[in-house]
Design a protein around this motif. Sequence first.
Motif, PDB file in Angstrom:
ATOM      1  N   UNK A 292       2.664  37.285 -29.125  1.00 18.18           N
ATOM      2  CA  UNK A 292       2.029  36.359 -28.915  1.00 18.18           C
ATOM      3  C   UNK A 292       0.650  36.362 -28.689  1.00 18.18           C
ATOM      4  N   UNK A 293       0.281  37.483 -27.692  1.00 16.83           N
ATOM      5  CA  UNK A 293      -1.200  37.653 -27.467  1.00 16.83           C
ATOM      6  C   UNK A 293      -1.895  38.330 -28.761  1.00 16.83           C
ATOM      7  N   UNK A 294      -1.285  38.886 -29.494  1.00 13.74           N
ATOM      8  CA  UNK A 294      -1.902  39.527 -30.964  1.00 13.74           C
ATOM      9  C   UNK A 294      -2.062  38.182 -31.682  1.00 13.74           C
ATOM     10  N   UNK A 295      -1.075  37.405 -31.760  1.00 21.67           N
ATOM     11  CA  UNK A 295      -1.404  36.155 -32.634  1.00 21.67           C
ATOM     12  C   UNK A 295      -2.581  35.375 -32.155  1.00 21.67           C
ATOM     13  N   UNK A 298      -5.994  37.135 -33.040  1.00 24.42           N
ATOM     14  CA  UNK A 298      -6.039  37.207 -34.497  1.00 24.42           C
ATOM     15  C   UNK A 298      -6.518  35.642 -34.971  1.00 24.42           C
ATOM     16  N   UNK A 299      -6.020  34.679 -34.361  1.00 25.35           N
ATOM     17  CA  UNK A 299      -6.173  33.496 -34.884  1.00 25.35           C
ATOM     18  C   UNK A 299      -6.939  32.613 -34.109  1.00 25.35           C
ATOM     19  N   UNK A 301      -6.973  31.454 -31.051  1.00 27.00           N
ATOM     20  CA  UNK A 301      -6.382  30.219 -30.402  1.00 27.00           C
ATOM     21  C   UNK A 301      -6.640  30.437 -28.823  1.00 27.00           C
ATOM     22  N   UNK A 302      -7.191  29.572 -28.273  1.00 25.94           N
ATOM     23  CA  UNK A 302      -7.741  29.434 -26.854  1.00 25.94           C
ATOM     24  C   UNK A 302      -6.744  29.248 -25.850  1.00 25.94           C
ATOM     25  N   UNK A 303      -5.739  28.554 -26.280  1.00 28.30           N
ATOM     26  CA  UNK A 303      -4.939  28.176 -25.367  1.00 28.30           C
ATOM     27  C   UNK A 303      -3.208  28.229 -25.936  1.00 28.30           C
ATOM     28  N   UNK A 304      -2.253  28.680 -25.350  1.00 31.43           N
ATOM     29  CA  UNK A 304      -1.069  28.320 -25.925  1.00 31.43           C
ATOM     30  C   UNK A 304       0.017  28.299 -24.857  1.00 31.43           C
ATOM     31  N   UNK A 305       0.873  27.433 -25.092  1.00 32.56           N
ATOM     32  CA  UNK A 305       1.840  27.023 -24.247  1.00 32.56           C
ATOM     33  C   UNK A 305       3.177  27.370 -24.689  1.00 32.56           C
ATOM     34  N   UNK A 306       4.042  28.086 -24.019  1.00 34.57           N
ATOM     35  CA  UNK A 306       5.375  28.448 -24.336  1.00 34.57           C
ATOM     36  C   UNK A 306       6.348  27.283 -23.794  1.00 34.57           C
ATOM     37  N   UNK A 405      -8.346  25.022 -31.017  1.00 38.48           N
ATOM     38  CA  UNK A 405      -7.243  25.668 -31.606  1.00 38.48           C
ATOM     39  C   UNK A 405      -5.919  25.912 -30.698  1.00 38.48           C
ATOM     40  N   UNK A 406      -5.856  25.027 -29.844  1.00 42.09           N
ATOM     41  CA  UNK A 406      -4.570  25.121 -28.769  1.00 42.09           C
ATOM     42  C   UNK A 406      -3.403  25.145 -29.684  1.00 42.09           C
ATOM     43  N   UNK A 407      -2.363  25.614 -29.384  1.00 42.20           N
ATOM     44  CA  UNK A 407      -1.012  25.763 -29.951  1.00 42.20           C
ATOM     45  C   UNK A 407      -0.077  26.042 -28.975  1.00 42.20           C
TER      46      UNK A 407
END
Length: 531
Positions: A292-295, A298-299, A301-306, A405-407
Amino acid sequence: MLYKNSPDEPATVVCYDPKRKHLQEITNMFHIHLPFQVASYTPSFFSLGDVAKGEQIFSSVYIVCRALDSMTRSVKKSSSEAVIDHFTVVFQWKSWITSNLTSLRFLKSVKMRKTDSSTSSPATSDPAETKKLLDKLVVLKLNGGLGTTMGCTGPKSVIEVRSGFTFLDLIVAQIQNLNTKYGCNVPLVLMNSFNTHDDTMKIVELYAKADVKVHIFNQSQYPRLVAEDFTPFPCKGQPGKDGWYPPGHGDVFPSLMNSGKLDAFIAEGKEYVFVANSDNLGAIVDLSTLEILNHLIQNKNEYCMEVTPKTLADVKGGTLISYDGKVQLLEIAQVPDAHVNEFKSIEKFKIFNTNNLWVNLKAIKRLVEADALKMEIIPNPKEVNGVKVLQLETAAGAAIRFFDNAIGVNVPRSRFLPVKATSDLLLVQSDLYTLADGNVSRNTARSNPVNPSIELGPEFKKVSNFLSRFKSIPSIIGLDSLVVSGDVWFGANIVLKGKVKIAAKEGVKLEIPDGAVIENKEINGPEGLSG
């Protein structure tokens, strides 16, 4: 918002229109079967594509992309050898959306990655690359809650959950293992509340010799409001702790900034913070989650919610929605009473927020400095000393719409293992789980992927009472469900299988003897134990 729990599951788009106060859904009318399965622990990423603006009625929407022939052939030839970076399919939706929705985002392509034992990501196969990734990471645990609901005083994170180890013990052990193994420097940060700060400071001293640098800061404290006239509770003669409250974990971003630690971590070259509840035993950092961190790096993304698939046990969990051109978090407290059942539907809303969040540190700084994090306020009614009060809170997950770019990432259920009650303690203390390097992992001996449902009566609510009623925790590898009520006491080396219900008659003490094996049985007294 489009999401998929598996590549051969129908895609679903859901939206919520607060102006009309109802939930609506666009459901995939086309069942797509893809010729491969995603590995059980590989996260599937979804993000948001272009915005369709204006007041529109969508009779049908087609998103058409072509799959590469070479990719298809390679999958058919050997799915275990194929690494799928992109797949594109044809979706057809029929819309029940009425007009006046100002915007709606669609997923134009779905990125999935398949890994297996014969392939591994460059992010995790090279120890040097792993160290480089870990050195960009900060782990922050939300540590503001008390253990009062389980009959404990002080921070909930100091409750012993497994083999004499507390939540904090396990968290420190996990990070220490990473730092020692890879020679990295992943710091642990604890966000306390005024309720937990003093006790936590004393406990953290025990980790002085650990290979983990522990940082502590306090979140804000706000005055409770008297519900009758909205005046601050401290002005009504409640100047002590009862007059104040911590305003929810949405406060983590400004509080981290105000503590000075955000700037310090950025200066050290840290890039992302992993935020999670301290009582979630599944919220660990390991090689799988470094994907996840690598993604994100690389992309950009400033924010990611599991998120993870919702079950009947999670119907109150917040979910992701698309509204006004932004992905947003919808909490049950924001849903009108007339539509709560819709919100709880696991058919309509198939995922929920685990509150495991990955956030870019520089993005936090930018947004806090601009005062741009205007999260929705969630009123939380309480009664304190006989007075009805309001707490105005925010959720960290609600910040997702402000980041670029939140995902979301669909993760396995193992990433969500909270301990909220003694019934959860029974699960994690049993042979259903194993413990190594601070990680509580599911026992592979259990074939059923779903945990057994456990309901313990009020006699078991407090941790002290729970522990006194078990000589040892029963074996529940083969258990489907357990319901216990009344004055029940368990001996040692008991095995529970299938569906078990044990109910002591009022005023009668029911003792389950040492070594008892109970399978698919309902017991209401000693006579039920024979045969």
